[in-house]
Write a protein that holds these residues in place. Structure first.
Motif, mmCIF file in Angstrom:
data_model
loop_
_atom_site.group_PDB
_atom_site.id
_atom_site.type_symbol
_atom_site.label_atom_id
_atom_site.label_comp_id
_atom_site.label_asym_id
_atom_site.label_seq_id
_atom_site.Cartn_x
_atom_site.Cartn_y
_atom_site.Cartn_z
ATOM 1 N N ASN A 97 -11.113 -4.305 -20.814
ATOM 2 C CA ASN A 97 -11.418 -4.459 -19.406
ATOM 3 C C ASN A 97 -10.146 -4.449 -18.553
ATOM 4 O O ASN A 97 -9.412 -5.423 -18.521
ATOM 5 C CB ASN A 97 -12.174 -5.783 -19.216
ATOM 6 C CG ASN A 97 -12.738 -5.901 -17.828
ATOM 7 O OD1 ASN A 97 -12.263 -5.229 -16.911
ATOM 8 N ND2 ASN A 97 -13.727 -6.736 -17.661
ATOM 9 N N PRO A 98 -9.906 -3.338 -17.857
ATOM 10 C CA PRO A 98 -8.665 -3.246 -17.080
ATOM 11 C C PRO A 98 -8.694 -4.154 -15.851
ATOM 12 O O PRO A 98 -7.683 -4.297 -15.171
ATOM 13 C CB PRO A 98 -8.600 -1.777 -16.680
ATOM 14 C CG PRO A 98 -9.991 -1.302 -16.688
ATOM 15 C CD PRO A 98 -10.712 -2.123 -17.724
ATOM 16 N N ASN A 103 -2.782 -9.523 -14.332
ATOM 17 C CA ASN A 103 -2.723 -10.715 -13.486
ATOM 18 C C ASN A 103 -2.823 -10.298 -12.013
ATOM 19 O O ASN A 103 -1.988 -9.537 -11.534
ATOM 20 C CB ASN A 103 -1.394 -11.434 -13.754
ATOM 21 C CG ASN A 103 -1.297 -12.758 -13.024
ATOM 22 O OD1 ASN A 103 -1.930 -12.954 -11.981
ATOM 23 N ND2 ASN A 103 -0.515 -13.661 -13.550
ATOM 24 N N PRO A 104 -3.847 -10.803 -11.294
ATOM 25 C CA PRO A 104 -4.054 -10.337 -9.917
ATOM 26 C C PRO A 104 -2.915 -10.718 -8.971
ATOM 27 O O PRO A 104 -2.789 -10.156 -7.889
ATOM 28 C CB PRO A 104 -5.360 -11.020 -9.503
ATOM 29 C CG PRO A 104 -5.525 -12.165 -10.427
ATOM 30 C CD PRO A 104 -4.873 -11.765 -11.712
ATOM 31 N N GLU A 110 5.904 -5.812 -11.566
ATOM 32 C CA GLU A 110 6.148 -7.047 -12.322
ATOM 33 C C GLU A 110 5.370 -7.061 -13.640
ATOM 34 O O GLU A 110 5.893 -7.467 -14.680
ATOM 35 C CB GLU A 110 5.741 -8.271 -11.484
ATOM 36 C CG GLU A 110 6.701 -8.586 -10.353
ATOM 37 C CD GLU A 110 6.114 -9.562 -9.341
ATOM 38 O OE1 GLU A 110 6.897 -10.077 -8.539
ATOM 39 O OE2 GLU A 110 4.889 -9.794 -9.342
ATOM 40 N N ALA A 111 4.121 -6.602 -13.568
ATOM 41 C CA ALA A 111 3.281 -6.604 -14.768
ATOM 42 C C ALA A 111 3.876 -5.708 -15.843
ATOM 43 O O ALA A 111 3.964 -6.090 -17.008
ATOM 44 C CB ALA A 111 1.867 -6.151 -14.409
ATOM 45 N N VAL A 112 4.297 -4.519 -15.433
ATOM 46 C CA VAL A 112 4.800 -3.561 -16.402
ATOM 47 C C VAL A 112 6.183 -3.973 -16.915
ATOM 48 O O VAL A 112 6.526 -3.740 -18.068
ATOM 49 C CB VAL A 112 4.817 -2.147 -15.769
ATOM 50 C CG1 VAL A 112 5.590 -1.166 -16.616
ATOM 51 C CG2 VAL A 112 3.393 -1.662 -15.579
ATOM 52 N N HIS A 150 -5.683 -5.131 -7.544
ATOM 53 C CA HIS A 150 -6.973 -4.875 -6.881
ATOM 54 C C HIS A 150 -6.952 -3.620 -6.020
ATOM 55 O O HIS A 150 -7.992 -3.139 -5.591
ATOM 56 C CB HIS A 150 -7.399 -6.089 -6.046
ATOM 57 C CG HIS A 150 -6.627 -6.252 -4.770
ATOM 58 N ND1 HIS A 150 -5.520 -7.062 -4.673
ATOM 59 C CD2 HIS A 150 -6.784 -5.690 -3.548
ATOM 60 C CE1 HIS A 150 -5.037 -6.997 -3.446
ATOM 61 N NE2 HIS A 150 -5.793 -6.169 -2.747
ATOM 62 N N GLU A 151 -5.753 -3.111 -5.754
ATOM 63 C CA GLU A 151 -5.678 -1.906 -4.919
ATOM 64 C C GLU A 151 -5.867 -0.620 -5.729
ATOM 65 O O GLU A 151 -5.788 0.474 -5.195
ATOM 66 C CB GLU A 151 -4.325 -1.874 -4.192
ATOM 67 C CG GLU A 151 -4.163 -3.045 -3.241
ATOM 68 C CD GLU A 151 -2.767 -3.101 -2.634
ATOM 69 O OE1 GLU A 151 -2.469 -2.268 -1.775
ATOM 70 O OE2 GLU A 151 -1.993 -3.976 -3.037
#
Lengths: 319, 333
Positions: A97-98, A103-104, A110-112, A150-151
């Motif tokens: 589930n992407p 983390n929203p 930052e996530a990558v 979310h974008e």
């Protein structure tokens, strides 16, 4: 496949969950296989067969009840946590589930970049550059790096998750239903990306899915699971041309083909999946099998291999 | 020919008003369903296929949707959109039954199967509870539930997903509906259970002579079940034809791309065809063709006016400027 070119060898892994009133769910029961460098091993089965649990157990994300996973000469299931953590840069995971695996509150950059930060790879500038390059590689523009999950659409998010999984240059990635939440037209984009990554970086995949047509497309070899056991494992072509296990045969015949000119004989399995709390004795498939005989009810079949590396756990194979 | 038409949907438009703006979820859809036929509506998530079915049953207002004036849904010539809620209650379940995607949530967990089935049958067929009980047991047997007398006393959680979907099919068909709308009836199920359910729907369709609207994203399922297919994209109908026309000779670039991007069991391809880009955001009004931005054949004209659903010589329809000439020729004949 001989063991010398094995990247990762899974040996007799078991994962039992404790249920209520002292009963156990044998989610994974004595499973062994090996994954070669740069290959894709597809793992298929219906819901509840234990394929996701197996994927997590192999990466030591849940503690195995028994068994070992050999990687670079060491059993990773027995490593202390600090060592295991450092090894994770080589062993990564992509979840289904992407929407829930990013983390929203973190920007995409930052996530990558997180794996590089955690493993202390490179200087600050190098980390930034590598993150930017990998995002570009999976098809995101530079201006999108500072945006939040979310974008993005589902397909774009799954690309970001894939970028995060491969940024630390892993040897092995467990992909648990990576395209199941995506629409058909977007699914093809992500599958193509995964194949490109494999060609260019030589990463091996354990590709878990319930969708046999997707698994067929992407895998070199395929393992079929039923109620916690691998019932058949073989090179892709053999599995689809000469399925050996009656369960594989039924599974293959059950898939609707998007073509009106093909008429096939369909094997419709009777009944439902038995409860994994209380699996049938003998062969676990005998309650739904067309070919079951007395022996199948009494004795559990062992996996037998022929010379081409095609393995089937069925008493009546090749009769 | 005309007598055979069971359901006629014309110029259906449904919108949702949200904080961000108006979403035209269904934008001018027309189709007919003939008696005993299966119409497959295919499309990706968000294309409006479920909203179409909810609009037919007038269930959309509960979700803040609005069916616009000029839309029409006729069942055997009778306009449904003007009916009162009380009148619609006699249509839903009796004339048009519906099966939803998720068998886990479409049964009430606190009532037995018996209570849920008998309630429906008594309400619509105006028969006594005893007669309704035996009808219910009969239907459970027909949908392949073993020991129906015993299982009817059970609660939904005591049944597996496949069994629950069988119960839902039994409830839907127990009042002899003329039309069954099945919205992704097998999506939540495993392939071997899906095969059982599709097999069951095929058998029962012939038995009760009901028409079916089958809504799905799975091209394999429609290839197996449907007589006619409507391809939807971003709220619009892009192509309509018989199953053979759609699969053997897809016309719209979207249909072509969709079929080419599915991995196939019967052959092996090195690389999948992929449609670039994403589905358009419906909050921004689309000028011209909705598929234009992802289309390899897009021309300037595609951006200026919305392509009509053109009728082609073989009676299929397609909403694409590429076929204007072909359509004109057929109009002259």
């Amino acid at each position: 496949m001989n063991d010398s070119n094995a990247l990762l060898t899974v040996q007799n892994v078991k994962k039992y969950f404790k249920g209520t009133k002292g009963c156990q769910v044998k989610a994974v029961d004595d499973v062994s296989f090996a994954v070669a460098k740069g290959e894709t091993l597809g793992l298929v089965g219906e819901s509840g067969c234990g394929k996701s649990t197996l994927g997590r157990t192999v990466l030591n994300l849940v503690n195995a009840t028994e068994g070992g996973v050999i990687y670079e000469g060491r059993d990773i299931l027995k490593l202390p946590q600090t060592e295991m953590r450092m090894l994770r840069k080589k062993l990564q995971m992509v979840f289904q589930n992407p929407y829930s695996s990013l983390n929203p509150r973190m920007t995409v950059l930052e996530a990558v970049r997180a794996p590089l930060d955690i493993f202390g790879i490179g200087t600050k500038e190098e980390r930034f550059e590598r993150s930017r390059d990998i995002l570009k590689y999976v098809g995101l523009d530079e201006y999108q790096m500072y945006r939040y999950p979310h974008e993005f659409s589902g397909g774009q998010r799954q690309r970001i998750v894939i970028a995060r999984a491969i940024i630390s240059e892993p040897d092995f990635v467990v992909c648990d239903e990576p395209v199941s939440a995506l629409d058909v037209s977007v699914r093809a984009q992500v599958l193509n990306l995964m194949q490109d990554i494999q060609k260019e970086r030589g990463v091996a995949y354990l590709f878990i899915s319930h969708d046999l047509s997707v698994v067929k497309h992407i895998s070199d070899r395929i393992a079929v699971m039923y109620l916690g056991k691998i019932v058949e494992i073989s090179p892709r072509e053999t599995l689809y041309d000469q399925p050996g296990h009656p369960y594989t045969q039924a599974l293959l015949s059950a898939i609707p083909i998007p073509d009106t000119d093909i008429v096939r004989e369909r094997i419709i399995l009777k009944g439902d999946l038995p409860s994994p709390m209380n699996p049938p004795a003998g062969c676990r498939f005998h309650t739904r099998c067309r070919f079951a005989v007395e022996e199948c009810r009494m004795k559990e079949p062992k996996m037998r291999f022929d010379e081409s590396g095609h393995g089937v756990a069925c008493h009546r194979w090749k009769e | 020919m005309e007598d055979n038409v069971l359901l006629q949907v014309s110029h259906l438009r449904t919108q949702f008003e949200t904080k961000e703006g108006i979403i035209p979820a269904v934008d001018d859809i027309s189709f007919t369903v003939e008696r005993g036929q299966v119409l497959g509506i295919v499309g990706e998530s968000g294309c409006g296929k479920s909203v179409t079915s909810m609009s037919i049953l007038k269930l959309i207002e509960k979700y803040n949707g609005r069916i616009l004036a000029g839309s029409s849904v006729k069942l055997e010539g009778r306009e449904l959109l003007g009916l009162s809620e009380a009148e619609m209650c006699n249509i839903r379940g009796r004339e048009i039954a519906m099966i939803f995607q998720d068998p886990m949530t479409s049964l009430n967990p606190v009532f037995t199967i018996e209570r849920q089935m008998v309630e429906t049958i008594v309400r619509h067929k105006k028969i006594g509870r005893k007669a309704a009980h035996s009808t219910a047991v009969e239907w459970l047997a027909k949908v392949g539930i073993p020991e129906p007398e015993k299982r009817i006393k059970e609660y939904p959680h005591q049944l597996s997903g496949g069994m629950r979907q069988r119960v839902i099919i039994a409830i839907a068909l127990s009042c002899d509906p003329k039309l069954l709308i099945a919205d992704e009836p097998t999506t939540a199920l495993d392939v071997t259970i899906q095969a059982q359910i599709l097999d069951l729907l095929r058998k029962l369709k012939d038995e009760v002579n009901a028409a079916i609207i089958l809504i799905t994203h799975d091209m394999g399922v429609v290839a197996e079940m449907a007589d006619h297919i409507l391809v939807m994209y971003a709220g619009r109908a892009l192509e309509y034809g018989t199953k053979q026309q759609i699969f053997r000779n897809p016309r719209h670039p979207y249909t072509k791309g969709l079929l080419a991007s599915i991995p196939r069991m019967d052959r092996q391809e090195e690389r999948l065809f992929s449609i670039e880009g994403n589905v358009p955001n419906l909050l921004k009004p689309v000028e011209g063709c909705v598929f234009r931005e992802r289309c390899g054949y897009a021309r300037e004209a595609c951006g200026s006016c919305r392509p009509e659903l053109l009728s082609l010589p073989d009676e299929s329809r397609v909403s694409c400027l590429l076929y204007e000439k072909e359509a004109k020729e057929s109009a002259h004949e």
